[in-house]
Enzyme design. Structure first.
Site, mmCIF file in Angstrom:
data_model
loop_
_atom_site.group_PDB
_atom_site.id
_atom_site.type_symbol
_atom_site.label_atom_id
_atom_site.label_comp_id
_atom_site.label_asym_id
_atom_site.label_seq_id
_atom_site.Cartn_x
_atom_site.Cartn_y
_atom_site.Cartn_z
ATOM 1 N N HIS A 1 -7.546 -5.271 -1.107
ATOM 2 C CA HIS A 1 -6.343 -4.447 -0.960
ATOM 3 C C HIS A 1 -5.295 -5.089 -0.050
ATOM 4 C CE1 HIS A 1 -4.251 -0.540 -1.044
ATOM 5 N NE2 HIS A 1 -4.019 -0.700 0.253
ATOM 6 N N SER B 1 0.837 -1.202 0.000
ATOM 7 C CA SER B 1 0.000 0.000 0.000
ATOM 8 C C SER B 1 0.876 1.258 0.000
ATOM 9 C CB SER B 1 -0.934 -0.073 1.198
ATOM 10 O OG SER B 1 -1.935 0.921 1.117
ATOM 11 N N ASP C 1 -10.066 -4.358 -5.248
ATOM 12 C CA ASP C 1 -9.516 -3.387 -4.297
ATOM 13 C C ASP C 1 -10.422 -2.156 -4.248
ATOM 14 O OD1 ASP C 1 -7.993 -1.514 -2.868
ATOM 15 O OD2 ASP C 1 -6.104 -2.283 -3.670
#
Lengths: 459, 474
Positions: free
Chosen positions: B410, B282, B375
């Protein structure tokens, strides 16, 4: 000049001898990128096998794999073996032969059972885990070339650390002091109830926990009992008698997580003598089955069982080897015909497994087993008997992969001063026997204690 | 009644709710257990229970296990149940419904689960399908802080096909398995050098080893478990702490901080200096890409970006990044549970030509991008496509490996971690506590985690462990 990546790496490896320091450092660092060492599983129970792999070396590369361990007593143990990588640059210890070292041939677990005290150690050492709640830690390293000494001064190509556990996760250790017993109970994880095992060690005296911890890791509530010099003896100055063992049995029988009708006894050496006596003569102890390792049935029935061997101590029959190791097996030979001097196994009512080393120099376990067989055949209960007889195997039959020890120093009831007792056996055969005997012992215990007509699976 | 029968009648035991769960914690502490307190209810007190085994009983978190039950009646319906108490004291569980075979055995790796938190033949379903037990707080996430101790999981077998009330019943058998983030011999070293904070993990052995700069995501703090796992696979891994939510100063972290961290790894005597890569999740991926593209000081050997993107301008500090996000916060949507969906914020930047993006064309090392097709937090797939275009434009597309997992979200974590579809998050600027929707469907997400880890390890092996090119020694 054009070179393949692989050739590059190996050219450095082969040329590294006699190079200048800078070049050696460079090639040393590149060499490091190549070698991959893995041991799977990295954390296992002591009776589980592992797979050691060395990868990314040059095909035909000679290497030495070393195992190093510092035991609970602080002594260093070492094993090593020589391998040559195959065409893909791999060594698989489970499949490839060792060409020399502390073992040879294809031996997946050789780096454990061939561990021996490093040169310069005291003679007669034995590896015993004192604290079973921590793992046995072994460092496995790989070195270049086929080497036999001086490894400790070199930098290995790679190294990993392996943990070997006597206790599975969730096994609970409970010291037992009730009834003035000196014992430790190991319970498997889960609600239970579990079959129980009363586990008796041998002449080395103090409370030995590791076998019971391992049995609990296999689903048995196992209690190890000290009986030769436990606290009560020290306090009263008296040897224990049969009621001591019956009290221990009672603790198991009354335990809320133990199945009272499924209790066995497992004894080693003098512990085996105790097991046989209790199995046949005790009015209190009702065994579902019994296992006797390296034991004899010859004993004075009307005396405390702990005097079993001192009764037969006969200097005239003692042999001493040229290394000054004492052989005591002949004390009870020839096996007596006097019924008051041996356990009447013809009266046994439960299955019995005898584990015997043919080269046992400490006790005449083989002759005793033969005599027991004859007695049971005459009495008509020999269908209860299973004898496992292992060639070139000595007295000290331990859990699998325990390093082999041919003689050991100990003071026991029969040797008033510290001496060296010859235990017998040859390392390879004895190690195989330990592995096979443990598997068969576990199967025997599972069959007798987990199987049977009132088990769930037979409904 | 005879004495033995009396004794067996009296030996009726009840497993109280407290006892069942305290057995777990007692075993965890390996303390002396007062057996006289333990009582258990059984209608068949002489009957032998089934035998449950988990092999291996101790393993790394990315290793598989085999769960086996034996000694059951044949054709018996049973439930396999897993239970874990997190460091935050929440309970997580999973379960599957099975039928024993003609020998009275159930093998989770070989048999089908007919229902529960997972279905079908799923050897590791008891781990990856775990979710907080009914009645738990919302938005929980399971992450281990102390990597020096194992994650303990109770595996139990219950009679019948049970769907609830596991606490109130006594299992037929129970086994405890340890899941480790650290192999034996891995060293853990706290680093506080030149203002750089983090934890270094060093594999056992002499080394030297390739190195990895490991950067976590925007929830901040320091999570060590991926680094300890990488060290267990032979990499010196540095878990870098670069942001603590709520700590004003850390948001001023500048790009130089990451370069310093990278240098610390490179300088380490056991690190091979030209074999240092970066791994980001991320927000951490953003810095991986920035380091690869923009640094004049360090040279990445390769980079792994999980759920990452290139959508931040180089000159911004983190605070600047958060301000950019805040400026786009009108694009945040909410789902039916009022969880925040951020992906549209990112789409606005993706669709904007060049401004506010890392100049990916300057990258000169191999880069692996792993993303989830579902995501909901950030448009990582679109960003990856944009990056590919930018690299293609300068003839460097061969450096890029893109892996997209449809229906994964995600938070692509190490294998067999539970799936976190939406969890609590503290927004730095406003300190607001919200629940963010990360996306993904559990089974495809679990498959993605397993596959991604294998691909990542192969990629790192190839770029950090294989031989250098000949030119180094000509």
């Amino acid at each position: 000049m054009a070179m393949q990546d692989g050739d590059e790496c190996n050219a450095e490896l082969e040329a590294s001898n006699g190079q200048s320091t800078n070049q050696w450092v460079t090639s040393w660092m590149d060499r490091k990128c190549c070698v991959k060492l893995s041991v799977q599983p990295s954390r296992g129970l002591v009776d589980e096998k592992f797979i050691i792999l060395v990868r990314k070396v040059f095909p035909g590369f000679q290497l030495t794999i070393q195992a190093l361990h510092t035991c609970d007593h602080g002594h260093s143990w070492e094993a090593f073996s020589h391998y040559t990588a195959n065409a893909t640059g791999t060594v698989n210890v489970s499949e490839d032969p060792s060409l020399g070292g502390t073992y040879s041939g294809v031996e997946p677990m050789g780096l454990l059972w061939s561990l021996r005290p490093v040169p310069g150690s005291k003679p007669g050492l034995r590896m015993k885990k004192i604290n079973v709640q921590t793992p046995m830690v072994v460092k496995i390293s790989v070195y270049q070339g086929h080497q036999t000494e001086g490894l400790v001064d070199q930098v290995p190509l790679a190294g990993v650390v392996v943990e070997r556990w006597y206790m599975a996760p969730g096994v609970v250790r409970i010291p037992i002091t009730e009834e003035r017993l000196s014992a430790t109970l190991f319970l498997p994880s889960g609600p239970g109830p579990f079959p129980g095992i009363l586990d008796l060690w041998g002449g080395a005296g103090k409370l030995v926990e590791y076998r019971s911890a391992l049995l609990a890791s296999h689903g048995f509530a196992a209690m190890t009992l000290a009986y030769l010099s436990p606290k009560v003896v020290r306090e009263t100055g008296k040897m224990v008698d049969d009621t001591y063992f019956e009290k221990a049995y009672g603790v198991l029988e009354r335990h809320p997580q133990i199945l009272s009708s499924r209790i066995a006894m497992l004894g080693f050496s003098i512990g085996a003598s105790v097991t046989l006596r209790m199995a046949v003569y005790s009015q209190v102890i009702k065994l579902r089955c019994a296992v006797c390792i390296s034991g004899i049935h010859v004993q004075p029935i009307d005396r405390p069982v702990v005097q079993v061997l001192s009764y037969f101590n006969d200097d005239a029959k003692t042999q001493v080897t040229k290394e000054n190791h004492v052989i005591s097996r002949n004390w009870v030979l020839p096996i007596t015909k006097d019924p008051s001097l041996k356990v009447d196994v013809g009266r046994l009512q439960c299955p019995l497994l005898l584990v015997v080393g043919e080269d046992d120099q400490n006790m005449a376990a083989q002759e005793s087993a033969l005599d027991m067989k004859e007695m049971m055949e005459r009495a008509g209960n020999s269908h209860l008997l299973t004898v496992l007889l292992y060639p070139n195997t000595g007295h000290l039959i331990e859990p699998p992969f325990t390093p082999f020890v041919r003689f050991s120093n100990f003071r026991s009831v029969k040797l008033p001063q510290m001496g060296m007792a010859l235990l017998g056996g040859e390392v390879v055969a004895h190690s195989r026997a330990q592995e096979d005997a443990w598997r068969k012992t576990l199967n025997f215990l599972k069959e007798s204690l987990y199987g049977g007509t009132d088990s769930l699976s037979r409904l | 009644m005879s004495s033995p029968v009396m004794m067996s009648v009296m030996r009726c035991f009840r497993f109280t709710r407290v006892r069942l769960w305290s057995v777990y914690s007692t075993a965890q502490n390996r303390q002396v257990f007062a057996h006289s307190c333990l009582r258990r209810l059984s209608t068949m007190s002489h009957t032998v229970p089934p035998v449950l085994s988990v092999v291996p009983s101790r393993a790394l978190v990315d290793e598989k296990f085999r769960v086996l039950v034996e000694n059951l009646p044949p054709g018996a319906p049973v439930t396999l149940h897993s239970l874990h108490q997190s460091e935050d004291k929440d309970y997580w569980e999973a379960y599957g419904h099975y039928i024993s075979d003609e020998r009275g055995a159930v093998s989770v790796a070989d048999d089908l689960s007919f229902g529960g938190t997972y279905k079908g033949k799923e050897a590791m379903g008891l781990l990856w399908s775990m979710r907080p037990v009914p009645g738990s707080r919302d938005g929980l996430r399971l992450r281990k802080s102390d990597v020096c101790t194992p994650l303990l999981v109770n595996i139990s077998v219950y009679s019948g096909h049970v769907t609830e009330g596991f606490r109130e019943q006594s299992p037929l058998a129970l086994a405890i398995t340890e899941r480790w983030y650290m192999a034996p011999g891995v060293q853990r070293i706290v680093i506080k050098e030149e203002g750089v904070k983090g934890t270094l993990f060093i594999p056992p052995g002499p080394g030297p080893f390739p190195g990895i700069l490991d950067m976590w995501g925007g929830s901040g703090g320091l999570m060590e478990y991926r680094s300890s796992l990488l060290a267990s696979h032979g990499y010196i891994s540095f878990a870098l702490e670069y942001f603590s939510p709520g700590e004003l100063k850390s948001a001023d972290t500048e790009f130089e901080y990451f370069e310093k961290a990278f240098n610390i790894i490179q300088k380490h005597p056991q690190v091979i200096p030209d074999r240092v890569g970066a791994f980001g999740l991320s927000l951490g991926s953003v810095f991986t890409i920035m380091l690869a593209a923009e640094s004049n000081v360090i040279k990445l050997q390769c980079g792994v970006c999980v759920s990452g993107n290139h959508l931040y301008p180089r000159e911004l500090t983190l605070r600047g990044v958060f301000l950019v996000l805040a400026s786009k916060s009108h694009k945040i949507r909410h789902d039916e549970n009022n969880y925040e969906i951020w992906r549209d914020m990112g789409l606005a930047i993706v669709n904007n030509p060049t401004k506010g993006k890392v100049d990916v064309g300057k990258i000169n090392c191999p880069l692996m991008l792993l993303n989830g097709g579902d995501d909901q937090n950030w448009p990582t797939v679109e960003a990856a496509e944009d990056m590919a275009q930018m690299l293609r434009a300068v003839g460097k597309e061969h450096l890029l490996t893109r892996v997209t997992y449809p229906d994964a979200g995600h938070l692509i974590e190490p294998p067999y971690s539970p799936h976190f579809r939406a969890t609590k998050f503290i927004k730095d600027i406003t300190k607001e506590k919200v629940i963010l929707l990360w996306g993904g469907q559990t089974k495809p997400h679990a498959d993605a985690q397993e596959d991604a880890w294998n691909k990542i390890l192969s990629f790192l092996q190839q770029h950090l462990y294989s031989n250098t090119t000949p030119k180094a020694r000509m």
